[in-house]
Design a protein around this motif. Structure first.
Motif, PDB file in Angstrom:
ATOM      1  N   UNK A   1       0.927  -1.411   0.090  1.00  0.00           N
ATOM      2  CA  UNK A   1       0.034  -0.022   0.039  1.00  0.00           C
ATOM      3  C   UNK A   1       1.120   1.264   0.174  1.00  0.00           C
ATOM      4  N   UNK A   2       2.107   1.306   0.540  1.00  0.00           N
ATOM      5  CA  UNK A   2       3.020   2.367   0.453  1.00  0.00           C
ATOM      6  C   UNK A   2       3.893   2.725  -0.784  1.00  0.00           C
ATOM      7  N   UNK A   3       3.635   1.528  -1.644  1.00  0.00           N
ATOM      8  CA  UNK A   3       4.293   1.868  -2.747  1.00  0.00           C
ATOM      9  C   UNK A   3       3.630   0.612  -3.912  1.00  0.00           C
ATOM     10  N   UNK A   4       2.504   1.010  -4.324  1.00  0.00           N
ATOM     11  CA  UNK A   4       1.775  -0.015  -5.285  1.00  0.00           C
ATOM     12  C   UNK A   4       2.376   0.118  -6.363  1.00  0.00           C
ATOM     13  N   UNK A   5       2.183  -1.084  -7.100  1.00  0.00           N
ATOM     14  CA  UNK A   5       2.730  -1.598  -8.320  1.00  0.00           C
ATOM     15  C   UNK A   5       1.735  -1.409  -9.515  1.00  0.00           C
ATOM     16  N   UNK A   6       2.276  -0.982 -10.624  1.00  0.00           N
ATOM     17  CA  UNK A   6       1.398  -1.195 -11.917  1.00  0.00           C
ATOM     18  C   UNK A   6       1.622  -2.694 -12.601  1.00  0.00           C
ATOM     19  N   UNK A   7       0.700  -3.322 -12.592  1.00  0.00           N
ATOM     20  CA  UNK A   7       0.818  -4.616 -13.145  1.00  0.00           C
ATOM     21  C   UNK A   7       0.101  -4.832 -14.370  1.00  0.00           C
TER      22      UNK A   7
ATOM     23  N   UNK B   1       2.896  10.179  -0.865  1.00  0.00           N
ATOM     24  CA  UNK B   1       1.602  10.063  -1.393  1.00  0.00           C
ATOM     25  C   UNK B   1       1.795  10.574  -3.011  1.00  0.00           C
ATOM     26  N   UNK B   2       2.433  11.229  -3.414  1.00  0.00           N
ATOM     27  CA  UNK B   2       2.793  11.697  -4.764  1.00  0.00           C
ATOM     28  C   UNK B   2       3.188  10.409  -5.664  1.00  0.00           C
ATOM     29  N   UNK B   3       4.000   9.699  -5.228  1.00  0.00           N
ATOM     30  CA  UNK B   3       4.513   8.299  -5.667  1.00  0.00           C
ATOM     31  C   UNK B   3       3.165   7.447  -6.030  1.00  0.00           C
ATOM     32  N   UNK B   4       2.375   7.327  -4.857  1.00  0.00           N
ATOM     33  CA  UNK B   4       1.206   6.497  -4.705  1.00  0.00           C
ATOM     34  C   UNK B   4       0.195   7.166  -5.835  1.00  0.00           C
ATOM     35  N   UNK B   5      -0.006   8.409  -5.986  1.00  0.00           N
ATOM     36  CA  UNK B   5      -0.961   9.010  -6.907  1.00  0.00           C
ATOM     37  C   UNK B   5      -0.519   8.414  -8.447  1.00  0.00           C
ATOM     38  N   UNK B   6       0.861   8.388  -8.536  1.00  0.00           N
ATOM     39  CA  UNK B   6       1.407   8.022 -10.015  1.00  0.00           C
ATOM     40  C   UNK B   6       0.999   6.511 -10.164  1.00  0.00           C
ATOM     41  N   UNK B   7       1.072   5.955  -9.303  1.00  0.00           N
ATOM     42  CA  UNK B   7       0.871   4.203  -9.307  1.00  0.00           C
ATOM     43  C   UNK B   7      -0.737   4.082  -9.397  1.00  0.00           C
TER      44      UNK B   7
END
Length: 283
Positions: free
Chosen positions: A17-23, A78-84
């Motif tokens: 949840x802290x660093x979601x992945x685009x699969x 949060x900015x990185x989570x938004x991108x993911x």
């Protein structure tokens, strides 16, 4: 009734949840979906078909709603989570659009449904609410809808409802469910960044509730009415056979929905991350 499927393990990156992945996925054999691909039940299948209609345009709405305030997010995490979040929602939309093409091949009234959905929701109701309540309203609606999708995902995984789906549809639904849990707090956290208004959050959830239930039930029955293989007898047979699914889904969904009204609510309070990770490794 359970549908046996052979799953090809894809070795997907774990839920975080802290660093979601685009699969990016590649589901197989879905062009050969049977007419009633959930437990051979028309009522359940057309409930899922309604979500296939809702998701592509809904995912685009989520993306636009979050991106509109992305420049106000100063926290790097949060900015990185938004991108993911955006990347995952793009992939979800693409996969559900593929299913819409399959459903068109089954002579389902997809074009009419999509046009009705686009016009009523995104050209009329939501712009009207935005005009009355301001630009943050769409973000509040997105946060509310994300709570619904994550809650349904958690319940579905917990009760293995995806196991009743035909072939790789099982994996598509499970993959989407896992990622909905993984990114469930992103839109909420962006909303809290730009506005901590309890009124705005709850108003968004109430509008989200009317949209979620109104469109899903309406489209489900539109599918049923248009299905030449469903008469009155089969409708009630399949409705009765679906009651066990309902008993597993709706009481828990109501409980999770009511949690949203707590002043100190946060999506992380409902957990589900380890559950999603255990499910993801079966895809």
């Amino acid at each position: 009734m359970s549908v046996q499927t052979e799953t090809k393990k894809r070795n997907l990156k774990s839920i975080d949840a802290n660093s979601p992945t685009v699969r990016k996925m590649n589901f197989e054999g879905l062009e050969n979906l049977p007419d009633h691909y959930i437990a051979n039940n028309a009522y359940l299948t057309h409930n899922v078909n309604a979500y296939h209609v809702l998701f592509p345009e809904g995912e685009r709405f989520f993306i636009k709603s979050v991106k509109a305030f992305a420049d106000q997010v100063k926290d790097p995490g949060l900015a990185n989570r938004v991108k993911a979040f955006i990347g995952q929602e793009v992939q979800h939309g693409k996969e559900h659009e593929k299913i819409l093409e399959v459903l068109k091949g089954q002579n389902r009234p997809i074009n009419f449904m999509v046009k009705a959905y686009q016009w009523t929701a995104f050209s009329f109701f939501l712009p009207l609410f935005e005009f009355i309540f301001g630009k943050k309203l769409k973000l509040a609606v997105t946060a509310g809808l994300e709570h619904y999708t994550a809650s349904m995902a958690e319940i579905s995984i917990r009760h293995q409802l995806h196991e009743h789906a035909y072939g790789d549809m099982r994996n598509l639904l499970l993959w989407h469910a896992c990622e909905e849990i993984e990114h469930k707090s992103v839109a909420y956290d962006v909303l809290q960044t730009v506005s901590k208004s309890y009124f705005l959050r709850i108003l968004g959830f109430i509008i989200a509730s009317f949209m979620f239930w109104g469109y899903s039930i309406s489209f489900q029955h539109w599918f049923l009415l248009a299905d030449k293989k469903v008469g009155i007898r089969k409708y009630f047979q399949d409705l009765n056979a679906s009651r066990d699914f309902g008993r597993k889904l709706y009481p828990r969904l109501v409980k999770l929905s009511l949690l949203y009204f707590k002043k100190d609510f946060h999506p992380d309070q409902t957990g589900g991350y380890e559950l999603a990770n255990e499910a993801l490794i079966t895809i």
